[in-house]
Design an enzyme around this catalytic site. Structure first.
Site, PDB file in Angstrom:
ATOM      1  N   HIS A 206      41.204  72.593  58.296  1.00 36.85           N
ATOM      2  CA  HIS A 206      42.639  72.906  58.335  1.00 36.85           C
ATOM      3  C   HIS A 206      43.095  73.558  59.626  1.00 36.85           C
ATOM      4  O   HIS A 206      44.280  73.831  59.800  1.00 36.85           O
ATOM      5  CB  HIS A 206      43.011  73.826  57.167  1.00 36.85           C
ATOM      6  CG  HIS A 206      42.531  75.232  57.356  1.00 36.85           C
ATOM      7  ND1 HIS A 206      41.278  75.634  56.984  1.00 36.85           N
ATOM      8  CD2 HIS A 206      43.125  76.314  57.901  1.00 36.85           C
ATOM      9  CE1 HIS A 206      41.120  76.909  57.291  1.00 36.85           C
ATOM     10  NE2 HIS A 206      42.226  77.347  57.852  1.00 36.85           N
TER      11      HIS A 206
HETATM   12  C1  UD1 Z   1      46.384  80.608  57.588  1.00 33.05           C
HETATM   13  C2  UD1 Z   1      45.758  81.557  58.616  1.00 33.05           C
HETATM   14  C3  UD1 Z   1      44.314  81.129  58.901  1.00 33.05           C
HETATM   15  C4  UD1 Z   1      43.529  80.944  57.625  1.00 33.05           C
HETATM   16  C5  UD1 Z   1      44.271  79.993  56.693  1.00 33.05           C
HETATM   17  C6  UD1 Z   1      43.518  79.807  55.395  1.00 33.05           C
HETATM   18  C7  UD1 Z   1      47.300  82.522  60.274  1.00 33.05           C
HETATM   19  C8  UD1 Z   1      47.731  82.471  61.681  1.00 33.05           C
HETATM   20  N1  UD1 Z   1      46.479  81.524  59.871  1.00 33.05           N
HETATM   21  O1  UD1 Z   1      46.491  79.346  58.190  1.00 33.05           O
HETATM   22  O2  UD1 Z   1      43.715  82.122  59.713  1.00 33.05           O
HETATM   23  O3  UD1 Z   1      42.246  80.410  57.919  1.00 33.05           O
HETATM   24  O4  UD1 Z   1      45.565  80.550  56.443  1.00 33.05           O
HETATM   25  O5  UD1 Z   1      44.211  79.082  54.446  1.00 33.05           O
HETATM   26  O6  UD1 Z   1      47.677  83.435  59.572  1.00 33.05           O
HETATM   27  N2  UD1 Z   1      51.470  75.959  53.060  1.00 33.05           N
HETATM   28  C9  UD1 Z   1      51.767  75.508  51.800  1.00 33.05           C
HETATM   29  N3  UD1 Z   1      51.443  76.304  50.752  1.00 33.05           N
HETATM   30  C10 UD1 Z   1      50.848  77.517  50.899  1.00 33.05           C
HETATM   31  C11 UD1 Z   1      50.574  77.951  52.204  1.00 33.05           C
HETATM   32  C12 UD1 Z   1      50.872  77.164  53.266  1.00 33.05           C
HETATM   33  O7  UD1 Z   1      52.285  74.428  51.607  1.00 33.05           O
HETATM   34  O8  UD1 Z   1      50.591  78.200  49.905  1.00 33.05           O
HETATM   35  C13 UD1 Z   1      51.790  75.097  54.205  1.00 33.05           C
HETATM   36  C14 UD1 Z   1      53.017  75.603  54.928  1.00 33.05           C
HETATM   37  O9  UD1 Z   1      53.992  74.639  54.853  1.00 33.05           O
HETATM   38  C15 UD1 Z   1      52.613  75.845  56.363  1.00 33.05           C
HETATM   39  C16 UD1 Z   1      51.199  75.319  56.434  1.00 33.05           C
HETATM   40  O10 UD1 Z   1      50.720  75.086  55.110  1.00 33.05           O
HETATM   41  O11 UD1 Z   1      53.428  75.210  57.278  1.00 33.05           O
HETATM   42  C17 UD1 Z   1      50.334  76.306  57.120  1.00 33.05           C
HETATM   43  O12 UD1 Z   1      50.393  77.592  56.492  1.00 33.05           O
HETATM   44  P1  UD1 Z   1      50.262  78.920  57.372  1.00 33.05           P
HETATM   45  O13 UD1 Z   1      50.346  80.106  56.500  1.00 33.05           O
HETATM   46  O14 UD1 Z   1      51.157  78.848  58.538  1.00 33.05           O
HETATM   47  O15 UD1 Z   1      48.851  78.851  58.040  1.00 33.05           O
HETATM   48  P2  UD1 Z   1      47.480  78.244  57.573  1.00 33.05           P
HETATM   49  O16 UD1 Z   1      47.247  76.992  58.313  1.00 33.05           O
HETATM   50  O17 UD1 Z   1      47.355  78.217  56.085  1.00 33.05           O
END
Ligand code: UD1
Length: 364
Positions: A206
């Site tokens: 991811h």
């Molecule tokens: C975040 C952390 C990363 C960790 C990862 C584990 C930061 C900078 N990154 O990355 O260190 O390894 O979490 O999961 O804090 N989304 C959903 N549902 C959710 C959460 C996220 O649909 O419950 C989608 C959102 O639309 C978002 C994307 O996933 O745009 C990424 O989520 P985000 O929280 O930005 O970062 P992660 O890639 O999950």
């Protein structure tokens, strides 16, 4: 004991680190408040971990959700400041390296509240990773730095951090793994998917560097295609990866008989899959550690790791973008000639006890 401690959780990899702390504080009857920033919000990225790990409902849910880094970090700061002004805690405990970690540490320090950072000192030395920025800044704000492995001690010393703030306590995720290993072993989740022990590869991908451009995702798909030609694979897909696969019209390419695709899984199910896998392919931080503890071979699709002990003593190998290296190591694993891994110092299930002892002595 009465006290005023905040524990902060925000994203999936935080929940397995706060659970052992909560258990230990509760065992010692030390009061605390739990703050969930809402950085992750889907059921299977958040609530399922509260259910699986027996974490009680947060005292505050900040409901920040997704957005750009600046937006997400800023929103956490604005919402967290309101809570902190109201409650005036003595100490906040942040874990890991996600946006919630730095956002809350920064708010607290500006209000002269002490900060403890669990999983301090890890460095990938790759400033292109948002997590590297988060962890470094958090360490430089923190008053108590709880370190998981020796490299962390070395890095913090090199950055000039006062040694009186640094504590080598071991890896708190291993506390969680040990607490849950019986339940995870017995749930036999892998069997329900028709998998056979030691006969499948488990995939998690991811990170931005692997999934945010079409070119990188195509490279990952090529890798998965090679692996599935040798062994069955199961791939629980992170929402970020899922979204990008769809946006780049690549999702059809993973529909193969030897590939099982699932939603992100709960902790106990995922741990069961790790325990029984032939090997794991990942770009996660925590999974490099859990697999090393379990002595399951793990190949990491990154150029660097902030957790070098998993390579030196554990079962981890960095593959980067090198397809030939990947093929070589997959073959080594499948022919049982891969390294076996050794025990790692202080990854023993007692990290949360060590942390709480230090907090009792220094803060309460
Ligand atoms: C975040 C952390 C990363 C960790 C990862 C584990 C930061 C900078 N990154 O990355 O260190 O390894 O979490 O999961 O804090 N989304 C959903 N549902 C959710 C959460 C996220 O649909 O419950 C989608 C959102 O639309 C978002 C994307 O996933 O745009 C990424 O989520 P985000 O929280 O930005 O970062 P992660 O890639 O999950």
């Amino acid at each position: 004991m009465n006290s005023n401690i905040f524990i902060i959780g925000g994203a999936r990899p935080n929940f397995m680190k706060i659970a052992p702390l909560i258990r230990e504080l509760e065992r010692q009857k030390i009061k605390f408040k739990l703050i969930h920033t809402g950085q992750h919000y889907d059921y299977n990225m958040s609530k399922i971990f509260f259910d699986n790990l027996g974490i009680s409902k947060p005292d505050y849910f900040l409901n920040v959700g997704s957005g750009s880094h600046a937006f997400q970090t800023a929103k956490i700061m604005i919402e967290f400041e309101k809570v902190i002004l109201k409650e005036k805690p003595k100490l906040i405990i942040v874990v890991g390296d996600v946006n919630s970690t730095i956002a809350c540490a920064l708010v607290a320090k500006k209000l002269l509240i002490e900060v403890a950072h669990v999983e301090a000192g890890l460095r990938s030395f790759d400033k292109k990773m948002p997590e590297e920025i988060n962890r470094k800044l958090t360490d430089h704000l923190a008053d108590y730095l709880f370190v998981t492995e020796e490299s962390g001690l070395f890095n913090l010393k090199n950055e000039g951090i006062d040694s009186s703030k640094i504590f080598f306590v071991g890896n708190i995720m291993i506390d969680n793994l040990l607490t849950n290993s019986k339940l995870a072993r017995e749930n036999n989740y892998y069997k329900g998917l028709g998998l056979i022990r030691d006969s499948y590869g488990l995939i998690t991908i991811h990170r931005a560097s692997n999934v945010d451009t079409k070119k990188d995702l195509e490279r990952v798909i090529k890798t998965l295609n090679y692996i599935q030609s040798k062994i069955k694979i199961i791939f629980p897909i992170h929402p970020r990866t899922q979204k990008n696969l769809k946006n780049f019209n690549l999702d059809e390419q993973l529909k193969k008989p030897n590939i099982i695709l699932t939603e992100p899984l709960g902790y106990l199910e995922f741990l069961n899959l790790m325990m029984n896998a032939k090997f794991i392919l990942t770009d996660s931080g925590g999974i490099q550690e859990e697999a090393s503890y379990l002595k399951i071979p793990i190949l990491t699709l990154r150029q660097n790791t902030e957790r070098p002990i998993t390579i030196e003593k554990g079962t981890n190998t960095l593959i980067g973008n090198d397809f030939n290296k990947l093929k070589m190591y997959v073959d080594k694993i499948l022919s049982d000639s891969y390294k076996k891994g050794q025990e790692i110092e202080k990854w023993d299930g007692k990290t949360s006890q060590r942390i709480v002892e230090i907090i009792k002595n220094k803060v309460l």
